[in-house]
Design an enzyme around this catalytic site. Structure first.
Site, PDB file in Angstrom:
ATOM      1  N   HIS A  47      23.735   8.784  47.469  1.00  0.00           N
ATOM      2  CA  HIS A  47      24.681   7.739  47.101  1.00  0.00           C
ATOM      3  C   HIS A  47      24.543   6.503  47.983  1.00  0.00           C
ATOM      4  CE1 HIS A  47      27.699  10.498  44.757  1.00  0.00           C
ATOM      5  NE2 HIS A  47      26.562  10.281  44.118  1.00  0.00           N
ATOM      6  N   THR A  48      23.552   6.491  48.858  1.00  0.00           N
ATOM      7  CA  THR A  48      23.254   5.276  49.603  1.00  0.00           C
ATOM      8  C   THR A  48      22.640   4.209  48.692  1.00  0.00           C
ATOM      9  OG1 THR A  48      22.236   4.423  51.627  1.00  0.00           O
ATOM     10  CG2 THR A  48      20.902   5.929  50.315  1.00  0.00           C
TER      11      THR A  48
ATOM     12  N   ARG B 233      19.464   9.902  39.892  1.00  0.00           N
ATOM     13  CA  ARG B 233      20.649  10.550  39.303  1.00  0.00           C
ATOM     14  C   ARG B 233      20.262  11.431  38.118  1.00  0.00           C
ATOM     15  NH1 ARG B 233      25.546   6.611  38.079  1.00  0.00           N
ATOM     16  NH2 ARG B 233      25.320   6.412  40.336  1.00  0.00           N
TER      17      ARG B 233
ATOM     18  N   PRO C 168      28.896  18.063  39.873  1.00  0.00           N
ATOM     19  CA  PRO C 168      30.024  17.566  40.675  1.00  0.00           C
ATOM     20  C   PRO C 168      30.510  16.218  40.148  1.00  0.00           C
ATOM     21  CG  PRO C 168      28.259  18.363  42.095  1.00  0.00           C
ATOM     22  CD  PRO C 168      27.702  18.323  40.692  1.00  0.00           C
TER      23      PRO C 168
ATOM     24  N   ASN D 145      28.094  12.887  32.233  1.00  0.00           N
ATOM     25  CA  ASN D 145      26.861  12.175  31.887  1.00  0.00           C
ATOM     26  C   ASN D 145      27.056  10.955  31.002  1.00  0.00           C
ATOM     27  OD1 ASN D 145      25.389  14.089  33.295  1.00  0.00           O
ATOM     28  ND2 ASN D 145      24.850  15.287  31.475  1.00  0.00           N
TER      29      ASN D 145
ATOM     30  N   HIS E 150      21.183  15.442  37.829  1.00  0.00           N
ATOM     31  CA  HIS E 150      21.951  15.975  36.705  1.00  0.00           C
ATOM     32  C   HIS E 150      21.121  16.954  35.881  1.00  0.00           C
ATOM     33  CE1 HIS E 150      25.591  13.080  36.547  1.00  0.00           C
ATOM     34  NE2 HIS E 150      25.059  13.060  37.766  1.00  0.00           N
TER      35      HIS E 150
ATOM     36  N   GLY F  90      18.610  24.486  35.823  1.00  0.00           N
ATOM     37  CA  GLY F  90      17.467  24.194  36.679  1.00  0.00           C
ATOM     38  C   GLY F  90      16.759  22.934  36.221  1.00  0.00           C
TER      39      GLY F  90
END
Length: 346
Positions: A208-209, A77, A178, A109, A81, A87
């Site tokens: 997200h698994t 994650r 997002p 965040n 982010h 970038g």
């Protein structure tokens, strides 16, 4: 005779709207690709200057994941982010100072990111072997790859040679990343703005698994259309009841967590897509990939990945390289290799 009545506007079928939307996506994506240039990254950037770097990072990530499997999701994650703002330049790692506002307290965040201490520990180990050579941005990118491998996911080669940014953007963190309750058009637009395709969007969402979500981020989903998308089967009703017991509708319990993939929360596999097909995605932004009226293309891809783990792994690997290659051009001119990932060099 009465005046001629104006013709009423014909209603537009949702499928037509979807096709118009996807056509616009294809055009925008083509424009973005036509202006893209290959980033100045290579696989052998550290071959002579720091040949041990990949081994050091893998060993430290292995220790972190063995101590707590959730650490894999934290690092992945962090990488996402980071790359969505300026970038992949390590800007997400910067702490606030008197002269610099970092990204850690931005809305997407502040209660979402963890694992900074893992990157700090890796950086210290790398610095002891190769002082001043390996950027924090590269460390985070490699660590994210290793995190995926260590919980059962695919391997991919990581191009390296990034520099660390001397800036951060609180504003872009709020705008670009997002969020849990966004609609499909907004989600895809954010990926497209980075040169990532619809296929990349669906594949990368498969991260997200692994990982958990806070009640604050899935409350709207479980008190919204979860029951209708899941069909109200006994198993989904039981799951929904459990979620509601730890995430009350009236507020409170914001920090209570639930796995985004309750089938195999600590294993990187394709069961995330099984949940979408069953209408049981935990976040609105996830279920939109399958259930939105505009989800003609994304639904087809999600179905493919639900039925073909190898196809998902292959595309996820390619999309992670593509995302990791989103560079901050300014950092190659004005960037640095930070001694401490939390602060720019003085």
């Amino acid at each position: 005779m009465s005046a001629k009545q104006p013709r009423m506007a014909a209603s537009i079928h949702p499928r037509v709207l979807a096709m118009q939307f996807l056509g616009a996506i294809a055009f925008i994506s083509g424009v973005l690709r036509s202006g893209a240039s290959d980033p100045p990254l290579t696989l052998d950037y550290y071959a002579s200057s720091c040949p041990t770097v990949f081994d050091v990072i893998h060993k430290e990530m292995e220790c972190a994941v063995l101590s707590d499997p959730r650490n894999a999701a934290f690092v992945v994650r962090l990488h996402f982010h980071d790359c969505f703002v300026q970038g992949c330049d390590g800007s997400v790692l910067l702490d606030d100072t008197v002269t610099l506002q970092g990204e850690k307290t931005a809305s997407p965040n502040i209660n979402s990111l963890d694992g900074f201490d893992i990157i700090d520990k890796i950086k210290n180990k790398v610095e002891s072997d190769c002082p001043g050579i390996v950027s924090c941005a590269d460390i985070l990118t490699i660590a994210a790859r290793d995190a995926v491998i260590l919980v059962g996911g695919p391997y991919w080669d990581v191009p390296v040679g990034r520099k660390d940014s001397r800036t951060a953007s609180y504003e872009l963190a709020n705008a670009n990343i997002p969020t849990a309750n966004e609609g499909l058009t907004s989600i895809i637009s954010k990926f497209l703005s980075l040169g990532l395709s619809v296929t990349d969007t669906v594949a990368l969402s498969g991260a997200h698994t692994i990982g958990m979500a806070r009640c604050e981020n899935y409350r709207a989903r479980i008190y919204g259309d979860y029951e209708s998308t899941s069909g109200g089967s006994p198993s989904s009703e039981a799951r929904l009841s459990k979620l509601k017991s730890t995430c009350p509708a009236a507020g409170g319990g914001e920090d209570n967590i639930a796995p985004m993939d309750y089938e195999t929360p600590n294993v990187f596999d394709n069961s995330y897509y099984h949940l979408l097909l069953n209408g049981e995605g935990l976040l609105n932004s996830d279920q939109e990939l399958y259930s939105s009226v505009l989800a003609i293309q994304t639904k087809k891809i999600a179905v493919q990945y639900a039925h073909d783990t190898a196809a998902f792994f292959q595309q996820f690997s390619e999309s992670m390289v593509k995302m990791g290659n989103i560079t901050n051009s300014d950092s190659f001119v004005n960037g640095e290799v930070r001694k401490n990932c939390r602060f720019i060099n003085t």
